[in-house]
Design an enzyme around this catalytic site. Structure first.
Site, PDB file in Angstrom:
ATOM      1  N   CYS A   1       1.077  -0.821  -0.189  1.00  0.00           N
ATOM      2  CA  CYS A   1       0.198   0.005  -0.145  1.00  0.00           C
ATOM      3  C   CYS A   1       0.722   1.095  -0.076  1.00  0.00           C
ATOM      4  O   CYS A   1       1.982   1.537   0.340  1.00  0.00           O
ATOM      5  CB  CYS A   1      -1.412  -0.219   1.261  1.00  0.00           C
ATOM      6  SG  CYS A   1      -2.137  -1.287   1.282  1.00  0.00           S
TER       7      CYS A   1
ATOM      8  N   ARG B   1       5.046   0.101  -6.231  1.00  0.00           N
ATOM      9  CA  ARG B   1       5.522  -1.246  -4.831  1.00  0.00           C
ATOM     10  C   ARG B   1       4.008  -2.195  -5.113  1.00  0.00           C
ATOM     11  O   ARG B   1       4.692  -3.001  -3.692  1.00  0.00           O
ATOM     12  CB  ARG B   1       4.861  -0.002  -3.432  1.00  0.00           C
ATOM     13  CG  ARG B   1       6.224   1.704  -2.956  1.00  0.00           C
ATOM     14  CD  ARG B   1       4.629   1.700  -2.390  1.00  0.00           C
ATOM     15  NE  ARG B   1       5.067   1.755  -1.107  1.00  0.00           N
ATOM     16  CZ  ARG B   1       5.712   1.455  -0.417  1.00  0.00           C
ATOM     17  NH1 ARG B   1       7.167   2.068   0.559  1.00  0.00           N
ATOM     18  NH2 ARG B   1       5.399   1.292   1.199  1.00  0.00           N
TER      19      ARG B   1
ATOM     20  N   TRP C   1      -2.971  -2.574  -1.410  1.00  0.00           N
ATOM     21  CA  TRP C   1      -3.356  -4.295  -1.679  1.00  0.00           C
ATOM     22  C   TRP C   1      -3.151  -5.216  -0.977  1.00  0.00           C
ATOM     23  O   TRP C   1      -3.590  -4.866   0.116  1.00  0.00           O
ATOM     24  CB  TRP C   1      -1.282  -4.582  -1.599  1.00  0.00           C
ATOM     25  CG  TRP C   1      -0.252  -5.332  -2.034  1.00  0.00           C
ATOM     26  CD1 TRP C   1       0.046  -5.662  -2.919  1.00  0.00           C
ATOM     27  CD2 TRP C   1      -0.165  -6.675  -1.380  1.00  0.00           C
ATOM     28  NE1 TRP C   1       0.253  -6.736  -3.434  1.00  0.00           N
ATOM     29  CE2 TRP C   1       0.404  -7.661  -2.512  1.00  0.00           C
ATOM     30  CE3 TRP C   1      -0.592  -7.138   0.205  1.00  0.00           C
ATOM     31  CZ2 TRP C   1       0.352  -8.909  -1.772  1.00  0.00           C
ATOM     32  CZ3 TRP C   1      -0.171  -8.172   1.132  1.00  0.00           C
ATOM     33  CH2 TRP C   1       0.794  -9.309  -0.160  1.00  0.00           C
TER      34      TRP C   1
ATOM     35  N   GLY D   1      -0.931  -1.037   6.740  1.00  0.00           N
ATOM     36  CA  GLY D   1      -0.783  -1.712   7.449  1.00  0.00           C
ATOM     37  C   GLY D   1      -1.498  -2.633   7.845  1.00  0.00           C
ATOM     38  O   GLY D   1      -2.901  -3.220   7.024  1.00  0.00           O
TER      39      GLY D   1
ATOM     40  N   LYS E   1      14.652 -15.720  -9.643  1.00  0.00           N
ATOM     41  CA  LYS E   1      13.800 -14.006 -10.502  1.00  0.00           C
ATOM     42  C   LYS E   1      13.393 -14.673 -11.777  1.00  0.00           C
ATOM     43  O   LYS E   1      12.302 -14.092 -11.653  1.00  0.00           O
ATOM     44  CB  LYS E   1      15.400 -13.285 -11.084  1.00  0.00           C
ATOM     45  CG  LYS E   1      16.662 -12.559 -10.443  1.00  0.00           C
ATOM     46  CD  LYS E   1      16.238 -10.813 -10.316  1.00  0.00           C
ATOM     47  CE  LYS E   1      15.514 -11.393  -9.258  1.00  0.00           C
ATOM     48  NZ  LYS E   1      16.298 -10.858  -7.784  1.00  0.00           N
TER      49      LYS E   1
ATOM     50  N   HIS F   1      21.551 -36.682  -5.254  1.00  0.00           N
ATOM     51  CA  HIS F   1      20.334 -36.776  -3.393  1.00  0.00           C
ATOM     52  C   HIS F   1      19.374 -36.522  -4.124  1.00  0.00           C
ATOM     53  O   HIS F   1      18.291 -36.710  -2.947  1.00  0.00           O
ATOM     54  CB  HIS F   1      21.337 -36.354  -2.012  1.00  0.00           C
ATOM     55  CG  HIS F   1      22.923 -36.535  -1.957  1.00  0.00           C
ATOM     56  ND1 HIS F   1      23.026 -37.615  -1.771  1.00  0.00           N
ATOM     57  CD2 HIS F   1      23.599 -35.680  -2.228  1.00  0.00           C
ATOM     58  CE1 HIS F   1      24.598 -37.574  -1.660  1.00  0.00           C
ATOM     59  NE2 HIS F   1      25.079 -36.928  -2.336  1.00  0.00           N
TER      60      HIS F   1
HETATM   61  C1  AGP Z   1      13.326  -9.756  -5.006  1.00  0.00           C
HETATM   62  O1  AGP Z   1      13.233  -9.513  -6.216  1.00  0.00           O
HETATM   63  C2  AGP Z   1      12.520 -10.065  -4.432  1.00  0.00           C
HETATM   64  N1  AGP Z   1      11.262  -9.215  -5.204  1.00  0.00           N
HETATM   65  C3  AGP Z   1      12.433  -9.925  -2.699  1.00  0.00           C
HETATM   66  O2  AGP Z   1      12.690 -11.724  -3.091  1.00  0.00           O
HETATM   67  C4  AGP Z   1      12.994  -8.889  -2.286  1.00  0.00           C
HETATM   68  O3  AGP Z   1      14.451  -9.042  -1.896  1.00  0.00           O
HETATM   69  C5  AGP Z   1      13.124  -9.294  -0.720  1.00  0.00           C
HETATM   70  O4  AGP Z   1      11.148  -9.163  -0.486  1.00  0.00           O
HETATM   71  C6  AGP Z   1      13.678  -8.664   0.542  1.00  0.00           C
HETATM   72  O5  AGP Z   1      13.075  -7.719   0.076  1.00  0.00           O
HETATM   73  P1  AGP Z   1      14.209  -5.951   0.734  1.00  0.00           P
HETATM   74  O6  AGP Z   1      15.294  -6.236   0.519  1.00  0.00           O
HETATM   75  O7  AGP Z   1      13.887  -4.731   0.817  1.00  0.00           O
HETATM   76  O8  AGP Z   1      13.822  -6.373   2.633  1.00  0.00           O
END
Ligand code: AGP
Length: 609
Positions: free
Chosen positions: A2, A27, A74, A100, A486, A505
């Site tokens: 959000c 975001r 969101w 939040g 990714k 394994h």
């Molecule tokens: C990365 O490509 C992701 N979108 C995600 O894993 C991200 O790295 C994770 O949410 C942590 O975010 P931050 O580094 O802002 O804490």
């Protein structure tokens, strides 16, 4: 997740609110809305979908006003519907937006229903609207009413409130979610992220935990969690508007991949200037590092993988034991605290809730030696840490983290070497070698970027695949993990990563001629082992896509495709090998036609659990 923007001005604030919401789109969100006060009414427009749809509706309704609030939602509580979109209104008098989660919303809802309030949404936010309204009836002062209301909330929030009965006042408050005030001339703004107000001002005040603020056109009053008046420092943001624009690129992810030589050299510059000195991590770092006998890294997602690379570096270079753990797991387990362990949180955004909560939990266990590695100045996690290293990646907009990751690796490598100096493990010639490695890295990364046409042709072969395996060994195993993350997050191709030695394994059972296997195979001490693991794949018909460096001496053969990165860059090789896996994911996603910068179900800053 959000986003909030708000403004009070002698001018119409609607264009600024809409532009601010567009800046917050990265975001991640599913609906958007604005509310303004005008002609003794609250005028509100909300739409499911993109901000532009809400903007078109606002234009059609000729929405104008000198005070207003906007929001990108969101969904957490309640589905993605217009009634659940913010702003929420109480009794046609008061409007509110909220980031939040309110944990005691159900109890408050029952109480407010008993008081006669009618609910029109399934959100926790509507509870706050009615609660503030309830106290506003008693106090006739929106500032006081908001202070009283937020005292009764548990959970995390950043809120902004406006009311017809006090149309010259914008109120905001925060606990656990970021919120800032933008200072203008005869006008003021609020936002959850500085990018939303940057076109209007660079002068910002970051609210602290528990702060409540009353904002008028010409004045700002802030009280802290106990209601005492406080003055907060004014910062001048160094985020550039250009970093928020696409420029000649098609996607922010593409732009950010290509910005890595600069992001890396900007981050490295501070190390080259200072040397591997504790001051790089803060004034207090000398004292803190003197006590450190272990390192505990906490992070999520890509930042966790940066930490996973660092584990190899810290132990090999400094000799200190190092563990790395996903923040969302650490925060809920009965961890045994070593008070001399340096707690290192890594977060691009600095506001990932799980990482923040893990840091708080570590402190509650008696950890006092805390360091944050972060890309966003003054964000929550560095503010809660004793030491901080700011990466200089510039604003990262694409949900998939790229330049933040590689610059985090620089910060972590610098930490490993700086700790090695303290432990007496750093020989002079090694220090010189490491400085040289840093100095040459941006150039090597630039060469790796030139591999894009070859990687693009590989990506075309991935677009019809449903699964992929990534393999690496040692310090390159986390790069395999990062490559798989990714690929799955932006192309939606299911990808898993394994340390290559683990193949037999279990995962080898998955390998047949339909399974592409990406191998990170630079010329390091484990190369021969990796080559054996590759034979195991070929023997089962698996198709190999190998990222090797010039010194690995691979040749192409049937079912074995090789792309060579520049000459082996030694200890910093994981940074270099992050680049091709980013480009592979980007081009596979393009082939599949996904929304590269805003992949489904994901958000840039994960500010909820
Ligand atoms: C990365 O490509 C992701 N979108 C995600 O894993 C991200 O790295 C994770 O949410 C942590 O975010 P931050 O580094 O802002 O804490």
């Amino acid at each position: 997740m959000c986003g909030i923007v708000g403004a009070i001005s002698p001018n119409n604030v609607v264009p600024l609110l809409v532009e601010g919401l567009k800046r917050l789109e990265y975001r991640g969100y599913d609906s958007a809305g604005v509310a303004v006060l005008a002609d003794d009414h609250i005028h509100r427009v909300r739409r499911v979908g993109r901000v532009v749809e809400m903007e078109n509706a606002a234009i059609a309704e000729k929405l104008t006003g000198n005070i207003g609030i906007g929001h990108t939602r969101w969904a957490t509580h309640g589905g993605v519907t217009e009634p659940n979109a913010h702003p929420h209104v109480s009794e046609d008098e008061l409007a509110i937006v909220h980031n939040g989660i309110i944990e005691n919303h159900e109890a408050q809802r029952q109480r407010l229903k008993a008081l006669g309030y009618k609910f029109t949404s399934q959100t926790d936010t509507e509870v706050i609207a009615h609660l503030v309204h309830h106290y506003f009836k008693q106090h006739a002062d929106l500032f006081k009413a908001t202070q009283q209301a937020v005292r009764e909330l548990t959970g995390a929030y950043a809120i902004a409130v406006i009311s017809l009965k006090q149309p010259d006042t914008l109120i905001c408050a925060r606990v656990g979610c970021p919120l800032l005030i933008g200072l203008g001339e005869g006008e003021n703004f609020i936002a959850s992220d500085v990018s939303a107000v940057l076109s209007a001002t660079r002068r910002v005040i970051f609210l602290e935990e528990g702060d409540v603020a009353e904002i008028k056109r010409d004045s700002i009053q802030i009280v802290d969690a106990i209601g005492a008046a406080v003055t907060r420092k004014v910062h001048v943001s160094d985020v550039s508007l250009a970093s928020l624009e696409l420029g000649p690129y098609n996607h922010f992810m593409q732009k950010e991949i290509h910005e890595q030589p600069k992001a890396l050299s900007d981050t490295i510059e501070q190390v080259l200037d200072a040397g591997f000195r504790p001051e790089l991590f803060g004034e207090d770092a000398e004292d803190v590092f003197a006590k450190v006998n272990a390192v505990q890294i906490l992070a999520c997602g890509t930042s966790f993988y940066a930490g996973s690379v660092a584990r190899y570096w810290v132990e090999a270079i400094s000799g200190l034991p190092c563990s790395v753990e996903v923040a969302s797991e650490y925060r809920y387990r009965d961890a045994v605290a070593n008070p001399n362990a340096l707690i290192v949180t890594i977060s691009q955004s600095g506001e990932t809730l799980d990482t923040m909560e893990a840091l708080k939990y570590a402190k509650s266990l008696g950890h006092d030696l805390t360091l944050s590695i972060c890309n966003v100045q003054e964000s929550a996690i560095p503010r809660a840490s004793r030491l901080v290293f700011y990466t200089r990646a510039g604003a990262e907009i694409g949900v998939a983290s790229t330049k933040a990751f590689t610059t985090q690796l620089i910060a972590l490598f610098t930490l490993a070497v700086t700790l090695a100096k303290r432990t007496g493990r750093l020989k002079v010639e090694k220090e010189v070698e490491y400085i040289e490695a840093l100095r040459h890295l941006p150039g090597s990364v630039q060469h790796a970027l030139n591999l894009e046409p070859q990687i693009k042709s590989w990506a075309e072969r991935f677009s019809n695949k449903e699964h992929a395996l990534f393999l690496g060994r040692g310090v390159h195993y986390p790069i395999a993990l990062e490559g798989a993350l990714k690929l799955k997050e932006i192309s939606y191709i299911h990808a898993e990563a394994y340390p290559a030695g683990e193949l037999k394994h279990g995962p080898l059972a998955l390998v047949d001629e339909k399974m592409p296997v990406v191998v990170i195979a630079p010329n390091d001490a484990l190369l021969e082992k990796v080559k054996s693991n590759m034979q195991e794949v070929r023997a089962r018909g698996g198709e190999l896509f190998v990222f090797a460096d010039l010194d690995s001496h691979f040749s192409e053969s049937d079912g074995v495709h090789v792309i060579r990165t520049p000459r082996h860059v030694g200890v910093l090789s994981p940074v270099l090998h992050a680049i091709p896996v980013q480009m592979l994911a980007y081009h596979a996603a393009l082939q599949k036609g996904t929304d590269v910068d805003k992949p489904r179900n994901l958000a840039k800053s994960v500010t909820v659990e």
